[in-house]
Motif scaffolding. Sequence first.
Motif, PDB file in Angstrom:
ATOM      1  N   THR A   1      86.648  -1.697  20.706  1.00  0.00           N
ATOM      2  CA  THR A   1      87.654  -2.718  21.025  1.00  0.00           C
ATOM      3  C   THR A   1      88.408  -2.447  22.319  1.00  0.00           C
ATOM      4  O   THR A   1      89.043  -3.357  22.865  1.00  0.00           O
ATOM      5  N   GLY A   2      88.349  -1.196  22.789  1.00  0.00           N
ATOM      6  CA  GLY A   2      89.148  -0.829  23.954  1.00  0.00           C
ATOM      7  C   GLY A   2      90.630  -0.761  23.646  1.00  0.00           C
ATOM      8  O   GLY A   2      91.462  -0.826  24.561  1.00  0.00           O
ATOM      9  N   ARG A   3      90.971  -0.637  22.366  1.00  0.00           N
ATOM     10  CA  ARG A   3      92.372  -0.546  21.952  1.00  0.00           C
ATOM     11  C   ARG A   3      92.603   0.764  21.207  1.00  0.00           C
ATOM     12  O   ARG A   3      91.659   1.389  20.736  1.00  0.00           O
ATOM     13  N   SER A   4      93.864   1.143  21.085  1.00  0.00           N
ATOM     14  CA  SER A   4      94.228   2.364  20.366  1.00  0.00           C
ATOM     15  C   SER A   4      94.991   1.996  19.098  1.00  0.00           C
ATOM     16  O   SER A   4      95.820   1.081  19.096  1.00  0.00           O
ATOM     17  N   LEU A   5      94.707   2.724  18.051  1.00  0.00           N
ATOM     18  CA  LEU A   5      95.391   2.505  16.785  1.00  0.00           C
ATOM     19  C   LEU A   5      96.727   3.228  16.753  1.00  0.00           C
ATOM     20  O   LEU A   5      96.892   4.304  17.354  1.00  0.00           O
ATOM     21  N   ASN A   6      97.651   2.652  16.029  1.00  0.00           N
ATOM     22  CA  ASN A   6      98.938   3.275  15.755  1.00  0.00           C
ATOM     23  C   ASN A   6      98.780   4.052  14.447  1.00  0.00           C
ATOM     24  O   ASN A   6      98.975   3.516  13.358  1.00  0.00           O
TER      25      ASN A   6
ATOM     26  N   GLU B   1      73.117   8.857   6.665  1.00  0.00           N
ATOM     27  CA  GLU B   1      73.941   9.733   7.501  1.00  0.00           C
ATOM     28  C   GLU B   1      75.408   9.399   7.248  1.00  0.00           C
ATOM     29  O   GLU B   1      75.757   8.268   6.908  1.00  0.00           O
ATOM     30  N   GLY B   2      76.246  10.397   7.409  1.00  0.00           N
ATOM     31  CA  GLY B   2      77.655  10.228   7.100  1.00  0.00           C
ATOM     32  C   GLY B   2      78.514  10.038   8.341  1.00  0.00           C
ATOM     33  O   GLY B   2      78.197  10.537   9.417  1.00  0.00           O
ATOM     34  N   THR B   3      79.608   9.311   8.162  1.00  0.00           N
ATOM     35  CA  THR B   3      80.597   9.117   9.214  1.00  0.00           C
ATOM     36  C   THR B   3      81.973   9.369   8.629  1.00  0.00           C
ATOM     37  O   THR B   3      82.332   8.790   7.598  1.00  0.00           O
ATOM     38  N   THR B   4      82.740  10.243   9.254  1.00  0.00           N
ATOM     39  CA  THR B   4      84.095  10.506   8.766  1.00  0.00           C
ATOM     40  C   THR B   4      85.016   9.348   9.144  1.00  0.00           C
ATOM     41  O   THR B   4      84.707   8.547  10.040  1.00  0.00           O
ATOM     42  N   LEU B   5      86.158   9.256   8.463  1.00  0.00           N
ATOM     43  CA  LEU B   5      87.140   8.239   8.822  1.00  0.00           C
ATOM     44  C   LEU B   5      87.623   8.454  10.249  1.00  0.00           C
ATOM     45  O   LEU B   5      87.788   7.488  11.015  1.00  0.00           O
ATOM     46  N   ASN B   6      87.847   9.701  10.625  1.00  0.00           N
ATOM     47  CA  ASN B   6      88.270   9.977  12.005  1.00  0.00           C
ATOM     48  C   ASN B   6      87.210   9.518  13.009  1.00  0.00           C
ATOM     49  O   ASN B   6      87.526   8.969  14.064  1.00  0.00           O
ATOM     50  N   GLY B   7      85.948   9.747  12.662  1.00  0.00           N
ATOM     51  CA  GLY B   7      84.866   9.291  13.530  1.00  0.00           C
ATOM     52  C   GLY B   7      84.789   7.779  13.593  1.00  0.00           C
ATOM     53  O   GLY B   7      84.511   7.193  14.650  1.00  0.00           O
ATOM     54  N   LEU B   8      85.032   7.123  12.462  1.00  0.00           N
ATOM     55  CA  LEU B   8      85.018   5.662  12.426  1.00  0.00           C
ATOM     56  C   LEU B   8      86.152   5.099  13.277  1.00  0.00           C
ATOM     57  O   LEU B   8      85.968   4.115  14.016  1.00  0.00           O
ATOM     58  N   ILE B   9      87.309   5.726  13.192  1.00  0.00           N
ATOM     59  CA  ILE B   9      88.456   5.292  14.007  1.00  0.00           C
ATOM     60  C   ILE B   9      88.116   5.393  15.496  1.00  0.00           C
ATOM     61  O   ILE B   9      88.379   4.466  16.278  1.00  0.00           O
TER      62      ILE B   9
ATOM     63  N   ALA C   1      94.578  -3.732  11.974  1.00  0.00           N
ATOM     64  CA  ALA C   1      95.578  -2.864  12.611  1.00  0.00           C
ATOM     65  C   ALA C   1      95.435  -2.874  14.125  1.00  0.00           C
ATOM     66  O   ALA C   1      96.438  -2.870  14.862  1.00  0.00           O
ATOM     67  N   LEU C   2      94.205  -2.901  14.610  1.00  0.00           N
ATOM     68  CA  LEU C   2      93.987  -2.951  16.061  1.00  0.00           C
ATOM     69  C   LEU C   2      94.465  -4.279  16.644  1.00  0.00           C
ATOM     70  O   LEU C   2      94.991  -4.330  17.766  1.00  0.00           O
ATOM     71  N   ALA C   3      94.296  -5.356  15.885  1.00  0.00           N
ATOM     72  CA  ALA C   3      94.703  -6.672  16.383  1.00  0.00           C
ATOM     73  C   ALA C   3      96.208  -6.853  16.395  1.00  0.00           C
ATOM     74  O   ALA C   3      96.763  -7.506  17.296  1.00  0.00           O
ATOM     75  N   THR C   4      96.887  -6.270  15.412  1.00  0.00           N
ATOM     76  CA  THR C   4      98.327  -6.521  15.257  1.00  0.00           C
ATOM     77  C   THR C   4      99.213  -5.397  15.764  1.00  0.00           C
ATOM     78  O   THR C   4     100.412  -5.597  15.959  1.00  0.00           O
ATOM     79  N   GLY C   5      98.628  -4.213  15.946  1.00  0.00           N
ATOM     80  CA  GLY C   5      99.430  -3.061  16.325  1.00  0.00           C
ATOM     81  C   GLY C   5     100.129  -2.409  15.153  1.00  0.00           C
ATOM     82  O   GLY C   5     100.934  -1.485  15.333  1.00  0.00           O
ATOM     83  N   ALA C   6      99.821  -2.857  13.933  1.00  0.00           N
ATOM     84  CA  ALA C   6     100.432  -2.277  12.737  1.00  0.00           C
ATOM     85  C   ALA C   6      99.947  -0.852  12.533  1.00  0.00           C
ATOM     86  O   ALA C   6      98.881  -0.451  13.026  1.00  0.00           O
ATOM     87  N   GLU C   7     100.741  -0.079  11.805  1.00  0.00           N
ATOM     88  CA  GLU C   7     100.350   1.301  11.508  1.00  0.00           C
ATOM     89  C   GLU C   7      99.122   1.320  10.599  1.00  0.00           C
ATOM     90  O   GLU C   7      98.966   0.477   9.718  1.00  0.00           O
ATOM     91  N   PHE C   8      98.265   2.286  10.851  1.00  0.00           N
ATOM     92  CA  PHE C   8      97.138   2.554   9.955  1.00  0.00           C
ATOM     93  C   PHE C   8      97.308   3.973   9.445  1.00  0.00           C
ATOM     94  O   PHE C   8      97.373   4.923  10.233  1.00  0.00           O
ATOM     95  N   THR C   9      97.370   4.123   8.130  1.00  0.00           N
ATOM     96  CA  THR C   9      97.645   5.433   7.540  1.00  0.00           C
ATOM     97  C   THR C   9      96.355   6.134   7.153  1.00  0.00           C
ATOM     98  O   THR C   9      95.501   5.567   6.463  1.00  0.00           O
ATOM     99  N   VAL C  10      96.212   7.361   7.615  1.00  0.00           N
ATOM    100  CA  VAL C  10      95.104   8.234   7.213  1.00  0.00           C
ATOM    101  C   VAL C  10      95.645   9.205   6.172  1.00  0.00           C
ATOM    102  O   VAL C  10      96.522  10.022   6.466  1.00  0.00           O
ATOM    103  N   TYR C  11      95.132   9.095   4.962  1.00  0.00           N
ATOM    104  CA  TYR C  11      95.547   9.984   3.882  1.00  0.00           C
ATOM    105  C   TYR C  11      94.598  11.183   3.835  1.00  0.00           C
ATOM    106  O   TYR C  11      93.384  11.021   3.784  1.00  0.00           O
ATOM    107  N   GLY C  12      95.167  12.361   3.877  1.00  0.00           N
ATOM    108  CA  GLY C  12      94.346  13.562   3.894  1.00  0.00           C
ATOM    109  C   GLY C  12      93.859  13.880   5.298  1.00  0.00           C
ATOM    110  O   GLY C  12      94.446  13.458   6.307  1.00  0.00           O
ATOM    111  N   SER C  13      92.758  14.606   5.363  1.00  0.00           N
ATOM    112  CA  SER C  13      92.267  15.088   6.659  1.00  0.00           C
ATOM    113  C   SER C  13      91.549  14.026   7.475  1.00  0.00           C
ATOM    114  O   SER C  13      91.438  14.139   8.700  1.00  0.00           O
ATOM    115  N   GLY C  14      90.993  13.021   6.819  1.00  0.00           N
ATOM    116  CA  GLY C  14      90.163  12.040   7.514  1.00  0.00           C
ATOM    117  C   GLY C  14      88.791  12.566   7.858  1.00  0.00           C
ATOM    118  O   GLY C  14      88.037  11.926   8.598  1.00  0.00           O
TER     119      GLY C  14
END
Length: 301
Positions: free
Chosen positions: A251-256, A236-244, A186-199
Amino acid sequence: MRIYVTGCAGILGYEILCRMHAEGHEVTGISRSALPEGAPALPHVQVSDALHPGWLAPGDEGATIVHCAGLSDARRRFDSIAALNREVTEPQTDFVEALLARGWRGHLVYLSTAAVYGDTEDLPIAETREPQPKGYYALHKLSVENALLFLAAQHGFRLTLLRLGNPYGTAMPGRERGVMRLLLDALATGAEFTVYGSGETSRDYLHMDDFTRAVSQVVTRDLPEQITRLNLGAGEGTTLNGLIARMEAATGRSLNLLSKPSDLEVKSSVLDITRVRQLLGWSPQVSLEEGLARMVSDYGL
């Protein structure tokens, strides 16, 4: 000591085979499929059925078998528990019974999954927690564990059950998958990345280097008990939001990003790795930041 790695055309088996070969062990990979194009030369036997132990060489009745062959798709569904047992669980137990019939009495290292624990609010999860599998994949792994425990008690072979968290960072050509690869795409292409739930639910991510180092130590050390269960994770745990956030920083890029509600959000899963630390003197060495940086570099971003 002879070591066999079944399922070495899959990611985990391939990584273990690479590690054991690089360390100079007498190791042979067994798989139905060929190793991927571009893979280094490795000691490998391609067979029509990895669960038929005709590949066990005479004189190797005391060999260590790291067993990775079997169901790898955690999302695969079945029509019923009976179908699950018939199609994937019984072939696993038949395999070990066939090994025993050939006189094998070595050490079996079985790759299971932390998914056998199911949902819990009590984190981190120790090996003593009662399993409560929620999906067919986790149920299958637990069923095989129980059958192996029975057979080990009956026949006296050494058994190590490894309950693995979320491994990432494979060097296997073209085979990285999972949420991190989806984020990179998604970062490479600019495609949408969907977060289901709270993340905000957490997962326990373990880099492949740390995973294979732990397996190597399990294989080469004399554990104090005949039967051993070990959690393998970062602890140790990492949330999806934290991983994003980490992936965007690497990468220095922002996800859509696109957010959607979900009624199926799975609870957090973080493993207690106290026991593996104590028994092996092992601990994770590759931080999540370093592991992500390696993935970004390999991806070419």
